[in-house]
Scaffold this active site. Sequence first.
Site, mmCIF file in Angstrom:
data_model
loop_
_atom_site.group_PDB
_atom_site.id
_atom_site.type_symbol
_atom_site.label_atom_id
_atom_site.label_comp_id
_atom_site.label_asym_id
_atom_site.label_seq_id
_atom_site.Cartn_x
_atom_site.Cartn_y
_atom_site.Cartn_z
ATOM 1 N N LYS A 74 5.057 -3.286 16.574
ATOM 2 C CA LYS A 74 4.471 -2.013 17.021
ATOM 3 C C LYS A 74 3.237 -1.782 16.176
ATOM 4 O O LYS A 74 3.290 -1.899 14.946
ATOM 5 C CB LYS A 74 5.452 -0.861 16.832
ATOM 6 C CG LYS A 74 4.797 0.481 17.199
ATOM 7 C CD LYS A 74 5.794 1.607 17.339
ATOM 8 C CE LYS A 74 5.877 2.458 16.109
ATOM 9 N NZ LYS A 74 6.520 3.756 16.370
ATOM 10 N N ARG A 117 13.246 6.815 20.195
ATOM 11 C CA ARG A 117 14.018 5.961 19.270
ATOM 12 C C ARG A 117 14.337 6.703 17.971
ATOM 13 O O ARG A 117 15.365 6.471 17.336
ATOM 14 C CB ARG A 117 13.354 4.609 19.035
ATOM 15 C CG ARG A 117 12.007 4.584 18.293
ATOM 16 C CD ARG A 117 12.167 4.688 16.782
ATOM 17 N NE ARG A 117 11.155 4.039 16.032
ATOM 18 C CZ ARG A 117 10.659 4.499 14.883
ATOM 19 N NH1 ARG A 117 11.058 5.672 14.401
ATOM 20 N NH2 ARG A 117 9.777 3.803 14.223
ATOM 21 N N GLN A 145 8.386 15.950 17.464
ATOM 22 C CA GLN A 145 9.645 15.190 17.492
ATOM 23 C C GLN A 145 10.872 16.094 17.670
ATOM 24 O O GLN A 145 11.930 15.634 18.097
ATOM 25 C CB GLN A 145 9.851 14.419 16.175
ATOM 26 C CG GLN A 145 8.715 13.520 15.746
ATOM 27 C CD GLN A 145 8.599 12.283 16.610
ATOM 28 O OE1 GLN A 145 9.582 11.814 17.173
ATOM 29 N NE2 GLN A 145 7.394 11.767 16.732
ATOM 30 N N SER A 206 6.839 17.461 8.232
ATOM 31 C CA SER A 206 5.867 16.646 7.476
ATOM 32 C C SER A 206 5.811 17.117 6.029
ATOM 33 O O SER A 206 4.778 16.983 5.378
ATOM 34 C CB SER A 206 4.477 16.767 8.094
ATOM 35 O OG SER A 206 4.527 16.631 9.474
ATOM 36 N N GLY A 227 12.194 13.237 8.726
ATOM 37 C CA GLY A 227 10.742 13.405 8.577
ATOM 38 C C GLY A 227 10.120 12.529 7.506
ATOM 39 O O GLY A 227 8.953 12.170 7.586
ATOM 40 N N THR A 228 10.893 12.175 6.482
ATOM 41 C CA THR A 228 10.322 11.441 5.347
ATOM 42 C C THR A 228 10.235 9.947 5.664
ATOM 43 O O THR A 228 11.240 9.241 5.678
ATOM 44 C CB THR A 228 11.167 11.684 4.077
ATOM 45 O OG1 THR A 228 11.157 13.083 3.813
ATOM 46 C CG2 THR A 228 10.596 10.946 2.879
ATOM 47 N N LYS A 233 6.487 11.984 0.643
ATOM 48 C CA LYS A 233 7.093 13.013 1.511
ATOM 49 C C LYS A 233 8.502 13.328 1.010
ATOM 50 O O LYS A 233 9.167 12.471 0.425
ATOM 51 C CB LYS A 233 7.182 12.519 2.954
ATOM 52 C CG LYS A 233 5.887 12.666 3.740
ATOM 53 C CD LYS A 233 6.167 12.364 5.204
ATOM 54 C CE LYS A 233 4.924 12.388 6.050
ATOM 55 N NZ LYS A 233 5.179 11.893 7.400
#
Length: 328
Positions: A74, A117, A145, A206, A227-228, A233
Amino acid sequence: MSNSNTGVSVISEEVCQKVMGRKEAFVAVENVFAAMAKKTAYNFPVIREAIGHADALYGFKSGFDRDGMVLGLKSGGYWPGNIEKGLTNHQSTVILFDPETGKLKSLVGGNYLTAVRTAASSAVSIAHLARKDSKVLGIVGAGHQSTFQLRAAVEQRNFEKIVGWNIHPEKMSNLTAVCQELGIPFESLTREELCAQSDVIITITSAFEPLLDKAWVKPGTHIACMGTDTKGKQEVDANLLVGATVFTDELAQSITIGEAQHAIGKGLIKESDITPIGEVINGSKLGRTNDEEITLFDGTGVGLQDLAVASAAASLAEAQGEATYFTL
Ligand code: NAD
């Protein structure tokens, strides 16, 4: 370009949305996590670079799944200015190759599939780790998301209520709209209240600082930290990982770019304290062992997840006559 079934297939974003359902994504992601734990599938080192243009972060995630016979990558990243251009900030495309010959097989739009996913990943964690009697789902974050996360999570347990928090309150309408559509009551709460009520919590922000305090999280909670996915993050108190039983999609990412990077960096937990969820899926390791345990899934997002859903989407599109083809 043609619709005849020869050459390289092209699966557009639109076709991905048409053919790829949450159930198919769940199966693809669960299978690939299991293959990763058996070491029949492995991710290659990730490349991620700030390209010094358009403030963009660009990279490649690649891998090979010997069980599913899926090889590819990807490519894409994060373009923060896209939103003003009417485009999604995250842009990606999946390229699949024939593992027997190396020939290009398919080009698959990766934007919708990334959300699907990622939601499937936390859904797999809920299916295997959350208490069966979980009734309240907490969502921390209300961006792009979050609604995918919400839709996938509610299919795993009989949730009677959704509670949410977001740093930018105006975004909460994203979650309320989906709850209305699903017919599940929704309440906007403070972070502390959200922890007090939730049996399952998904964090999908985020953030670069802990949003959830260890003291707020009640016994028996399952938390999916989604999120991390980058160094620096953070979404939860590093001490939360000390008391919790910690699982991940991939250990190497968990300790470097995942939520566990902080607890590991501070020496609060060891690598051996973290269990790949594939081992729970395969039955070689235990998941939750009692109703008081706090389970935490560190979902960092691996290339093999993208390849698994892209391959499934390509197969579905080809079988349903929705793919177009070209020859190189
Ligand atoms: P988005 O930009 O649409 O939403 C980001 C959300 O985080 C918003 O709700 C925003 O209000 C909130 N937020 C921003 N800064 C914050 C802060 N300092 N504290 C608390 N909340 C804050 O992004 P998205 O596409 O919804 O992605 C959310 C996160 O998930 C991103 O960090 C992204 O990199 C990550 N992500 C992870 C995976 C994975 O596989 N683990 C996959 C895709 C995206």
